[in-house]
Scaffold this active site. Structure first.
Site, PDB file in Angstrom:
ATOM      1  CB  SER A  96      50.960  70.074  33.656  1.00 22.20           C
ATOM      2  OG  SER A  96      50.797  69.257  32.448  1.00 22.20           O
ATOM      3  CE1 TYR A 120      50.918  74.888  31.836  1.00 26.98           C
ATOM      4  CE2 TYR A 120      51.635  72.822  31.112  1.00 26.98           C
ATOM      5  CZ  TYR A 120      51.017  73.625  31.392  1.00 26.98           C
ATOM      6  OH  TYR A 120      49.651  73.155  32.202  1.00 26.98           O
TER       7      TYR A 120
END
Length: 258
Positions: free
Chosen positions: A148, A165
């Site tokens: 990401s 995350y």
């Protein structure tokens, strides 16, 4: 000299895609199938997996499915074994399965931190480790880890943090480099894709809060669109990228450069 059309041809290849029943994983799986690959979709929930497999088959693709929580080693082993038994092996792995959790850093529950790391980082490691055993025996394979853009910069616009995350995706980029370094001479290439914001079930609540500001400061002036990741996945999976390994391709409309 090989023609460019042949460089993107995946006929005869088998791709295992985790988190492949919906969202970006489903899109990348469809792209690989359109390029000719046979697909094993891996997901935790049957209510999403079963219709996804049926729709892929109805579209004329060779596709099977396996229920699997990637953080559970026995389930990972079973999914890889099923892939080899039904489709004949594994040539391409897309490590896409992921979860997130939001809270202020100082209030983040330890069990939620562990849940995110267990799926996003440990799960990706487990699937890559098991699939690589198949690839090492063949001296050939491609692993694509879906990271990401959040791994490259913080997200200060929110009133909470997705630190688990972010940490897991940063770890995934580092893991990509180490796997590429270790397995390159065995014919295995390992790269990562770092998407920016794309509309999905995971990002819908975040985009509700930050989309106008995000689009205002992003050079291309928008979030990602459907179809804009599948070609990147096909490129990294195909002979077109045969001299690329250990790299992270950022697909974020330029958001990370400003």
């Amino acid at each position: 000299m090989t023609r460019v059309q042949n460089l993107f041809d995946l006929k005869g290849r088998v791709a295992l895609v985790t988190g492949g029943s919906r969202g970006l994983g489903r899109e990348m799986a469809e792209g690989l199938a359109e390029a000719g690959a046979s697909i094993m979709l891996v997901a935790r929930r049957e209510q999403w997996l079963k219709p996804a497999v049926a729709e892929m088959k109805a579209a004329g693709f060779t596709c099977e499915g396996a229920l699997c929580d990637v953080s559970v080693p026995d389930q990972v082993d079973a999914a890889v074994t099923r892939t080899c038994e039904l489709l004949g092996g594994i040539d391409i792995l897309v490590n896409n399965a992921g979860v997130t959790w939001g809270a202020p850093i100082e209030e983040m529950p330890l069990e939620k931190w562990r849940m995110v790391l267990d799926t996003n980082l440990t799960g990706a490691f487990l699937v890559a480790q098991r699939a690589a055993r198949v690839m090492l025996a063949r001296k050939s394979g491609v692993i694509i880890n879906v990271a990401s853009v959040a791994a490259l910069k913080g997200i200060a616009e929110l009133d909470y943090s997705t630190i688990g995350y972010i940490a897991s995706k940063a770890g995934l980029i580092a893991m990509t480099r180490e796997m590429a370094a270790r397995w390159g001479r065995n014919g295995i290439r390992v790269n990562a894709i770092a998407p920016g914001f794309f509309p999905s079930r995971m990002t819908e609540k975040v985009l509700e809060r930050i989309r106008p500001e995000y689009e205002k400061r992003t050079p291309l002036g928008r979030v990602g669109r459907e179809g804009e990741l599948k070609a990147v996945a096909v490129f990294l999976a195909s002979p077109a990228s045969s001299y690329i390994t250990g790299q992270t391709i950022v697909v974020d409309g330029g958001a990370s450069v400003v």
